[in-house]
Design a protein around this motif. Sequence first.
Motif, mmCIF file in Angstrom:
data_model
loop_
_atom_site.group_PDB
_atom_site.id
_atom_site.type_symbol
_atom_site.label_atom_id
_atom_site.label_comp_id
_atom_site.label_asym_id
_atom_site.label_seq_id
_atom_site.Cartn_x
_atom_site.Cartn_y
_atom_site.Cartn_z
ATOM 1 N N UNK A 1 0.866 -1.120 0.013
ATOM 2 C CA UNK A 1 -0.066 0.108 -0.081
ATOM 3 C C UNK A 1 0.872 1.216 0.102
ATOM 4 N N UNK A 2 1.954 1.128 0.658
ATOM 5 C CA UNK A 2 2.771 2.417 0.859
ATOM 6 C C UNK A 2 3.549 2.349 -0.555
ATOM 7 N N UNK A 3 3.703 1.436 -1.106
ATOM 8 C CA UNK A 3 4.438 1.666 -2.570
ATOM 9 C C UNK A 3 3.761 2.207 -3.552
ATOM 10 N N UNK B 1 4.233 3.783 -7.334
ATOM 11 C CA UNK B 1 4.649 2.669 -8.117
ATOM 12 C C UNK B 1 3.422 2.000 -9.170
ATOM 13 N N UNK B 2 3.996 1.073 -9.778
ATOM 14 C CA UNK B 2 3.072 0.529 -10.617
ATOM 15 C C UNK B 2 1.832 0.001 -10.190
ATOM 16 N N UNK B 3 0.794 0.485 -10.564
ATOM 17 C CA UNK B 3 -0.421 0.132 -9.745
ATOM 18 C C UNK B 3 -1.017 -1.103 -10.215
ATOM 19 N N UNK B 4 -0.816 -1.585 -11.434
ATOM 20 C CA UNK B 4 -1.214 -2.781 -11.892
ATOM 21 C C UNK B 4 -0.324 -3.839 -11.357
#
Length: 535
Positions: free
Chosen positions: A408-410, A415-418
């Motif tokens: 979740x933090x990433x 970060x790349x959501x997929x």
Amino acid sequence: MRVAVYSRYSSDLQDPRSIADQINAARDHAQRQGWTIVAEYQDAAISGSSTHNRPGLSNLMSAAGAGKFEAVLTESLDRLSRDLEDIAGIHKRLNFAGVKIVTLADGLVGKMHVGLKGMIASMFLDDLALKTKRGQVGRVKEGRIPGGKCYGYDVVPSIDERGQRKINEAEAAIVRRIFEEYAGGRSPIQIVKALNGERIPSPRGGPWNASTLVGSRKRQNGILNNGLYAGRIVFNRQSFVKDPETGKRQARENPRDQWLEQEVPELHIVPAELFETVKSMRLQSGGARPEFSRRPKHLFSGLVFCGRCGGSMTVQRIQHGANVNHYLGCSSLRNSGTCDNHRNISTAEISARVLEALQKYLLKPDLVELAVETYRRERERLAKEMSRNRRDVERDLAAVERKIQGVIAAIEAGGDPRALAARLNELEAERRKLEQAKPGKADVVAVHPKAGAVFAETVRKLQEVLGGGRPNTVQAVGFVRELIDRIEINPTPKGTPVEIDLVGSLTALFMEPSANRVVKTMVAGAGFEPTTFRL
């Protein structure tokens, strides 16, 4: 938002791919909304007219109550239920648990949807039943059979002519033989015994039973009552309604003037004169024979089995002059002739011998003392094992939670959501698996100090009841039946008492609330393994 997907289709005649189509559509919708699917539940080939016997829906409601998700996503409201009362109850319970219902057809479901859609779905079921009945009546009037396969006939494969049948000559010969032998004076049990001896398959493929022939006089079923063999379809003899408490169908006889009869001479197997002769004999027999009537309950009902074939031993009435006695005999011998155990035993004799054995063997003081100590050690071992397993699962859960927070933090960091969403789904699945495997709290740390005394006092009271000749009191019946797993009757030469194998257990004598649940997990220890005594 965490969502659970529910899918269902009604009949095994429908395409099973319907489930996959519903799930795929729900997944696409959830992805577009940015929701996370945490669980998928389904009920295949199960009607939506009731909530009974639907494991998928039951599991969904349990998980909702446990807070596993915030919404249920389904194709339409009638996937959950087509009954107005049921869908209102589902909506009410989910709302109490803080769970929304979202459908692909209507979006967020409110009370207005429940009222209107529930009424429409319920009316659809009534309309479907009416149209189905109308179609069946039409087929009967055309000389076609609206029901399923009937012994003596084959279904004609045709797209347009549903209900068409043709005579199966091999089976028709058996039907004629049954009618001729019955008219000739042979009893149903004699007929089926001969058929089984010749290894002729019954309508269901297994051994023949007398009930297959005589059926129910009231419901007019059974081979000897089937008017189709005389070239006559009789339809609408009964109707079916569902019990709202159990969801099971119950048959109710329709008035005679509502029956629909249609002559189909091309399907007659038995000559009309022979059929009428058998019908007259059945009417003159004065109803079911006593041995086929409902049997009285006895102390060990459902626990007594034939030691030769494994079939149940059921009560039959045997009259000696003016006296009527009740005996236990092998049901396989009496109903199909597939067993050679001709020995009977009176209900009074088996009660006396089994109760004596309980006092003599199963309730011996030294065995009781050993059982109490074994029980205490096993309870403590199970409690320690549960505590250890719970600590291991909690440790693994904490590790998964940390990983989830990291993902979740990433995502929040850009970060790349997929890719991160896929990883998040994997971790959520792992967390659900661990939560399901998590043992309950170790509430059985040790046996209560008075457990041994409770056990001994229970034994004393039971011995008083048995010794005082009062085994039929409600309390004693419950104790005695729980002490016995199985009773087998083995034939012996005529003139000698039959052998009785009693398989018993002491677990029922532990009266602590959680004892039965714990004892069933034990696999070792003297006094707990079922013990067999030959009487």
